[in-house]
Enzyme design. Structure first.
Site, short mmCIF file in Angstrom:
data_model
loop_
_atom_site.label_atom_id
_atom_site.label_comp_id
_atom_site.label_asym_id
_atom_site.label_seq_id
_atom_site.Cartn_x
_atom_site.Cartn_y
_atom_site.Cartn_z
N ASP A 1 0.83 -1.19 0.00
CA ASP A 1 0.00 0.00 0.00
C ASP A 1 0.88 1.26 0.00
O ASP A 1 2.04 1.21 0.42
CB ASP A 1 -0.91 0.02 1.22
CG ASP A 1 -1.98 -1.07 1.17
OD1 ASP A 1 -2.34 -1.48 0.05
OD2 ASP A 1 -2.43 -1.50 2.24
N PRO A 2 0.33 2.40 -0.42
CA PRO A 2 1.12 3.64 -0.42
C PRO A 2 1.75 3.98 0.94
O PRO A 2 2.85 4.52 0.98
CB PRO A 2 0.11 4.70 -0.86
CG PRO A 2 -0.84 3.94 -1.73
CD PRO A 2 -0.97 2.59 -1.09
#
Length: 302
Positions: free
Chosen positions: A47-48
């Site tokens: 995920d970011p």
């Protein structure tokens, strides 16, 4: 007049330290541009808000990426106690708050419950597909999709630190494990709620964070030095038995034909090399002793 940059048919594996704030695909596209690569893919989405080890496969290495996707992984995570969020991590909106009054012993006892085979319900904010669309697209539209619990394995779960409403853990787990879900489930067991505040992946299979390079470091190198950071495609196949083929067998195998080799002590999937120790591909040994091609190398590698 603008000239289009020529893309190179390079092959190899880059161990990237993904930075905070960009998606795995965003990191992949930056690396692909720096290498001027014709073909690339990553193994194991982050995920970011997560950082750490993101293997990127170029060219022929993409054919063997599944072996790394199936490998076990290790993470360092920070869990925030006393709050829950819509996404299970720090990007979501807070949905509940509760005072935290827990002892070290209570936390350690709760963590022990998650070691071994467990079941997790995949989060709505994930890239898993339902009817062709990622679950997060439904979540953003306020639609809840029923998800079946899936078996995963936590090989080890170590408490690194605990103070007030924050704890840090190191998690070694099987593929398909969601650390966000682990945080939420732990919060329920402790009775106070929890979400994942930070995440860093430090190992996939035999690859470790110490082997990685950052995008900034790559940007400061010339193309030759960048290529030197690539590992050969067969680094993804280290756990498989290896067979050396004679010249004739290697020729027919490269044509996609099954070959027969007597007195093989192996079974299942094997890695095949020619007499010059160049990777030919992977094959599967059948009961009759024949080795059928599964993935073949069709171009030279870096």
């Amino acid at each position: 007049m603008q000239f289009k940059r020529i893309k190179r048919p390079i092959s190899g594996v880059l161990l990237l330290d993904k930075p905070y704030g960009i998606s795995s695909n965003g990191a992949l596209q930056q690396a692909k541009r720096l290498y001027q690569a014709a073909k690339a893919g990553h193994t194991g989405n982050l995920d970011p808000i997560a950082t750490g080890l993101l293997p990127i496969c170029f060219g022929e290495a993409t054919k063997f990426s599944q072996f790394l996707l199936d490998a076990g992984k290790t993470y360092q995570a920070v869990f925030k106690l006393g709050k829950t969020t819509t996404t299970g991590d720090s990007e979501g909106e807070v949905t509940s708050s509760k005072a935290v009054d827990l002892s070290l012993g209570q936390v350690e006892q709760a963590l022990q419950q998650f070691i071994g085979p467990i079941f997790q319900v995949p989060p709505m904010h994930s890239a898993l597909k339902f009817q062709g669309k990622a679950l997060y697209t439904y979540a953003r539209a306020g639609i809840e999709i029923e998800r079946a619990a899936r078996p995963v394995t936590i090989y080890s779960l170590t408490l690194d630190s605990f103070a007030g409403d924050e704890l840090s853990v190191t998690v070694a787990c099987s593929k398909g494990t969601y650390i966000r879900v682990l945080a939420e489930d732990l919060g329920r067991v402790l009775g106070c709620g929890a979400f994942m505040q930070a995440l860093r992946r430090t190992r996939i299979g035999s690859f470790e964070i110490g082997q990685t390079v950052t995008l900034e470091q790559l940007d400061g190198l010339d193309l030759e030095a960048r290529d030197a950071r690539l590992l050969p495609p067969d680094c993804l196949l280290n756990g498989l038995p290896k067979i050396i083929l004679d010249q004739e067998s290697a020729y027919y195998f490269r044509q996609g034909q099954a070959i027969w080799m007597p007195k093989q002590v192996h079974d299942g999937v094997v890695v095949l090399y020619d007499e010059d120790k160049c990777l030919v591909g992977i094959g599967e040994i059948a009961d009759d002793g024949k080795i059928a091609p599964k993935r073949l190398i069709v171009e030279s590698t870096v």
